[in-house]
Design a protein around this motif. Sequence first.
Motif, short mmCIF file in Angstrom:
data_model
loop_
_atom_site.label_atom_id
_atom_site.label_comp_id
_atom_site.label_asym_id
_atom_site.label_seq_id
_atom_site.Cartn_x
_atom_site.Cartn_y
_atom_site.Cartn_z
N UNK B 250 -1.57 2.81 -7.81
CA UNK B 250 -1.19 2.46 -6.44
C UNK B 250 0.15 3.11 -6.13
N UNK B 254 2.96 1.71 -1.25
CA UNK B 254 1.86 0.87 -0.78
C UNK B 254 1.63 -0.31 -1.72
N UNK B 255 2.57 -0.51 -2.64
CA UNK B 255 2.33 -1.57 -3.61
C UNK B 255 2.68 -2.91 -3.00
N UNK B 256 1.66 -3.71 -2.81
CA UNK B 256 1.81 -4.99 -2.13
C UNK B 256 2.64 -5.97 -2.91
N UNK B 257 2.73 -5.74 -4.21
CA UNK B 257 3.32 -6.78 -5.05
C UNK B 257 4.79 -6.49 -5.41
N UNK B 258 5.25 -5.25 -5.18
CA UNK B 258 6.63 -5.00 -5.58
C UNK B 258 7.55 -4.74 -4.40
#
Lengths: 258, 258
Positions: B250, B254-258
């Motif tokens: 990813x 665009x990393x939703x978690x970081x």
Amino acid sequence: MHDLQMTMDDGVRAIPIPGLPEIVSGENIGNLISDQCLMNDTPPCVGDLIVVAQKIVSKSENAVVELSTQTPNDEAYRLAQIVGKDPRLVQIVLDQSTRVVRAVQGVLIVETHHGFVCANAGVDHSNIEGDETVTILPVDSDRSAEIIRGAFLRRTGRKVGVVISDTFNRPWREGSINVAIGIAGFDPLQDLRGTEDDFNREMTTSVVSLADEVASMAQLVMGEAGRVPAAIVRGVKWNPGDHSKTRLLRPANQDLFR
Amino acid sequence: MHDLQMTMDDGVRAIPIPGLPEIVSGENIGNLISDQCLMNDTPPCVGDLIVVAQKIVSKSENAVVELSTQTPNDEAYRLAQIVGKDPRLVQIVLDQSTRVVRAVQGVLIVETHHGFVCANAGVDHSNIEGDETVTILPVDSDRSAEIIRGAFLRRTGRKVGVVISDTFNRPWREGSINVAIGIAGFDPLQDLRGTEDDFNREMTTSVVSLADEVASMAQLVMGEAGRVPAAIVRGVKWNPGDHSKTRLLRPANQDLFR
């Protein structure tokens, strides 16, 4: 009878359980799934793991919410603006959560009451009738799994383990995988610490998430569209026991990545 | 001949490939593994995915480093103090990395040159001879996979896909699972966007990490101790194609978690 357990050399197998009807509230899905295995001529064996999609567990338990019943609070309105979602949906997500991990356009990552970190608290629009209806995660997915386990024992005489699975996205990696959100009858972790590697050195860090690997494997025959919401996983070696899904959750203070 | 592809209803299967010798540098493991499949009376079928543990790929490619050859720099000494590891080992990890994600007692999480976020850049002591020797990840694990794919085609006439797998820990969840760190011959993602769910609503977010689910499944027959470093996964539907492992990563923005 199919009672002989496969040995390691036979490998492991995921067998889909097609033919289940659309699940409605109040349905005993343990009975339905075990009966369907018999009807499909894929009877369960002792030692099988039965993987069941969260979606049908939620439907059977009426873990379903109508958007029209929601009165969003200020926080829900604020977050809805940020993420670009219906404030009523955001309210449902917040009701399922203990904290918001991340909120940006299109994305709402939370920690659920159960301790899962995932998008939208597992609240899901797909594969449910009605545009204004969503499923939420089962209140106690270990209990859901235990009920299914009991049904298999009663209906088929087979001691199986049960996994309730859901589809999660992940940090750093593209694509979703299935993970276990509820378990019954077996140890979801396989602890290899203390065993020796091929050169007689102790393996120090090898705890395998057996339940998550089994959930992922089952998804390969269950598919996303929901038409096959359950599968048998056969040939995995596991230890019986009375464990909780919390065994799969890394305590925040030991989380290496956050 | 075993050329008939299984249908969905037959499920998916992971078949271990036991009997491989200890792998040494320069070995053509594609030839070894495909020959072993034939010897084991588990010949590959068209459409099989062959999963190979990173460890034997690294050994065959001499992706091995002796601690004694290392001269740690200041950063390596500093981090070694924090995490409590050998500064020479930390130097090897840093050489494999573009950034340090987290460093606390016992734990060094980095992002590798390839883009993987994992502990110790995949540098590993286990299952290799000599206490002062470690394996590192293959320089180009897609190329490693492609070579194995070519060997299967030449030796058995079968078009297979190949996954190089490694064991990763994860944020939030206990226990490791196997993921794909290299691929050849198939699309590692299964994109269900645009298809419809059971109620004719478009599935909007369903991209499944097929390669990671297959890697996890294979681990259930490969085991951690390294004695079965390869497996056949049969019955998975996949799209052929020339893809890279980067498709599984990813992008940071665009990393939703970081």
